[in-house]
Design a protein around this motif. Sequence first.
Motif, PDB file in Angstrom:
ATOM      1  N   CYS A   1       5.013  -4.876 -10.003  1.00  0.00           N
ATOM      2  CA  CYS A   1       4.647  -6.235 -10.410  1.00  0.00           C
ATOM      3  C   CYS A   1       4.059  -6.264 -11.817  1.00  0.00           C
ATOM      4  O   CYS A   1       4.294  -7.216 -12.573  1.00  0.00           O
ATOM      5  N   LEU A   2       3.312  -5.240 -12.195  1.00  0.00           N
ATOM      6  CA  LEU A   2       2.775  -5.195 -13.553  1.00  0.00           C
ATOM      7  C   LEU A   2       3.894  -5.037 -14.576  1.00  0.00           C
ATOM      8  O   LEU A   2       3.848  -5.638 -15.656  1.00  0.00           O
TER       9      LEU A   2
ATOM     10  N   PHE B   1       4.361 -10.341  -5.545  1.00  0.00           N
ATOM     11  CA  PHE B   1       3.011 -10.404  -6.106  1.00  0.00           C
ATOM     12  C   PHE B   1       1.952 -10.613  -5.022  1.00  0.00           C
ATOM     13  O   PHE B   1       0.807 -10.181  -5.191  1.00  0.00           O
TER      14      PHE B   1
ATOM     15  N   THR C   1       2.020  -2.624  -6.994  1.00  0.00           N
ATOM     16  CA  THR C   1       1.211  -2.974  -8.157  1.00  0.00           C
ATOM     17  C   THR C   1       1.914  -2.575  -9.440  1.00  0.00           C
ATOM     18  O   THR C   1       1.988  -3.354 -10.401  1.00  0.00           O
ATOM     19  N   VAL C   2       2.459  -1.360  -9.466  1.00  0.00           N
ATOM     20  CA  VAL C   2       3.162  -0.898 -10.665  1.00  0.00           C
ATOM     21  C   VAL C   2       4.384  -1.760 -10.941  1.00  0.00           C
ATOM     22  O   VAL C   2       4.633  -2.186 -12.079  1.00  0.00           O
TER      23      VAL C   2
ATOM     24  N   VAL D   1      -3.953  -6.525  -7.106  1.00  0.00           N
ATOM     25  CA  VAL D   1      -4.412  -6.045  -8.412  1.00  0.00           C
ATOM     26  C   VAL D   1      -3.568  -6.668  -9.525  1.00  0.00           C
ATOM     27  O   VAL D   1      -4.090  -7.066 -10.575  1.00  0.00           O
ATOM     28  N   ALA D   2      -2.267  -6.754  -9.297  1.00  0.00           N
ATOM     29  CA  ALA D   2      -1.390  -7.368 -10.292  1.00  0.00           C
ATOM     30  C   ALA D   2      -1.740  -8.837 -10.485  1.00  0.00           C
ATOM     31  O   ALA D   2      -1.741  -9.348 -11.616  1.00  0.00           O
TER      32      ALA D   2
ATOM     33  N   THR E   1      -4.647 -10.123 -10.140  1.00  0.00           N
ATOM     34  CA  THR E   1      -5.888 -10.131 -10.923  1.00  0.00           C
ATOM     35  C   THR E   1      -5.579  -9.999 -12.408  1.00  0.00           C
ATOM     36  O   THR E   1      -6.162 -10.699 -13.246  1.00  0.00           O
TER      37      THR E   1
ATOM     38  N   ASN F   1       0.808  -1.229   0.000  1.00  0.00           N
ATOM     39  CA  ASN F   1       0.000   0.000   0.000  1.00  0.00           C
ATOM     40  C   ASN F   1       0.838   1.276   0.000  1.00  0.00           C
ATOM     41  O   ASN F   1       0.316   2.355   0.290  1.00  0.00           O
TER      42      ASN F   1
ATOM     43  N   ASP G   1      -0.230   2.531  -6.462  1.00  0.00           N
ATOM     44  CA  ASP G   1       0.379   1.605  -5.523  1.00  0.00           C
ATOM     45  C   ASP G   1       1.714   1.123  -6.091  1.00  0.00           C
ATOM     46  O   ASP G   1       1.778   0.577  -7.199  1.00  0.00           O
TER      47      ASP G   1
ATOM     48  N   GLN H   1       1.840  -9.079  -2.353  1.00  0.00           N
ATOM     49  CA  GLN H   1       1.548  -7.735  -1.841  1.00  0.00           C
ATOM     50  C   GLN H   1       0.858  -6.862  -2.881  1.00  0.00           C
ATOM     51  O   GLN H   1       0.622  -5.680  -2.631  1.00  0.00           O
ATOM     52  N   ALA H   2       0.541  -7.429  -4.036  1.00  0.00           N
ATOM     53  CA  ALA H   2      -0.079  -6.651  -5.124  1.00  0.00           C
ATOM     54  C   ALA H   2      -1.251  -7.442  -5.698  1.00  0.00           C
ATOM     55  O   ALA H   2      -1.163  -8.030  -6.775  1.00  0.00           O
TER      56      ALA H   2
END
Length: 665
Positions: A224-225, A278, A221-222, A283-284, A286, A207, A218, A280-281
């Motif tokens: 990991c994407l 991943f 998220t960035v 959204v990634a 998903t 977060n 986040d 911790q992410a």
Amino acid sequence: MINAIVFLPLLGFLIAGVFGRAMGPRPAEIITTSLLMLAAVFSWITFIGVGFGHTPASTPVLGNWMTSGALKIDWALRVDTLTAVMLVVVTSVSSLVHLYSIGYMHEDPSRPRFFAYLSLFTFAMLMLVTSDNLVQMFFGWEGVGLASYLLIGFWYEKPSANAAAMKAFVVNRVGDFGFALGIFLVFMLTKSVTFDSIFAAAPGLANKPIHIFGLDADAMTVACLLLFMGACGKSAQFLLHTWLPDAMEGPTPVSALIHAATMVTAGVFMVARLSPLFEQAPVALTVVTVVGATTAFFAATVGLVQNDIKRVIAYSTCSQLGYMFVGIGVGGYALGIFHLFTHAFFKALLFLGAGSVIHAMHHEQDMRRMGGLRKDIPFTFWMMTIGTLALTGFPFTAGYYSKDGIIEAAYAASAHSSAATYGFLATVVAALFTSFYSWRLVFMTFFGERRPAGGHGHDDHAAHDDHAHGDHGHGDHQPHESPVVMLIPLGLLACGAVLAGLVFSGAFIGHGFEEFWKGSLFVGPENHLLHEMHEIPALISYVPTLMMIIGFAVAYYMYIVDKDAPRRLAAGNPLLYRFLLNKWYFDELYDFLFVRPAFWLGRLFWKQGDGRVIDGMGPDGVSARVIDVAGRVVRLQTGFLYHYAFAMLIGVAALITWYLVGGVR
């Protein structure tokens, strides 16, 4: 032992690459294959010791690679259960591909170069899976890309092979750009690229916001994407998948090596290795699930209508990679790696079996020109049947445990994730399509009567794996079984396709998974997926098997009972047929959006910018004007005395005029 596993292929590459021309093809084949087999034996010993024995995980440091300020990178070999699994997969498949290639490539004049490339590829992949930091992983990542370029374009006399190699190289660079940015961002967030340091810092980064492009996002998220973008390129996921089918231009052993167990699984391994990030992410994860499910469905639809035997299997690989990412995306990292493990055996079996068919058909790849081959090549027929059973998830084969496990896990995760619901539905439909196109391949190739060389169908494309031998005529050639050196790898891989799931499912995804993985795969405290998947309704667990049966029945009816049904179906749905046959027109779309504009821009900069502006006004322009002036002046040199006298008179007159008018004040 780990040093020997990693560097024996490199030694084989150096020997075959440097001395291959002098020593000849046979010594190069024997040396590289022997070294790979020795590495495979050491890998199995390591796998048993680390995964099932009491050999502790270790990270021997070979030396310091570079140090720049806070960035310190050691050259180290990380050996844990995840590494041991990948070592077995890479070295086993590679050694069998080496052995198989001795027979398959026996007529090729460049065999030392081929075996050197194979060993280089294996070394790069081993460097990737044993890496202890992101930079070392990137080294292996790019080494695999280089070796795949060399192998896909091995027959460089063929323009199509050169184009396919370049396409694979360029498309992978797109994903690698995101991977590199992800590495930079991870270093910025953690001040380290070493896995242990990154994983220790990951929980504290949950977060945490990062300001990017004017927005707060986040950070995990960035990161990991971006890392997953690299995985999409290497593992041929949706939108970055277009290089994979074209890679069939390389020799069939290359197809088996790249598409079965090594290069295309690098992305799956990377995401699993970075599971602490991943987790911790969400959204990634998903995004990983959605992209994997879309890839599984898309590739399965395209595989329904392909006529090139290798392309059918290639799209199957693309689809199965989607399954792996669905398993990882819903939190089942062990499931994704287990399917990677089992898939290596039956997909390598199918590719090498296809190579045996191509060898029997004198390098013909179009299934419409085959038929009835089970009588001519019975051993190959049974081996490919075993591979097909495993791929489609026949009970108690390898795919039954791993692929069906992913579908069940997606259903279990759907209770709290709409992406998992989509993943479940997409993989179920893909299982139906997988069964259909797999049995379609078997029926078209091995059953019925031998079809004439002219072929039939709606696509006039004819495929050939020409071994660089040339075409000696397909119509009069009597199919024959492959030599023993090509059949031994098929038999060994068939054993893996049958037994890998039954023997190892308990350790990989069963009750013993925690002891087996020993922390090499990280799952959050709220991730109980492997327990939840065993509590789903019994009916759901039968769905994949039901899809397998339906796909088999439809393929049997259309290609054994009513052989005119495929033609009628294609004629009744021409738009859908052409859409699938042309792979959803992604190649045409990318050609329009990217390739043509890139060529137009390149020609503009070349001819207008460089040619007309820079050269025209620069060195070339100046030299051209000097030549023009000199060309005109030289005309004054006529050799006639009165011309020179006249020129002198004009000069004297001009000098006097200047002196009288402007020279004196």
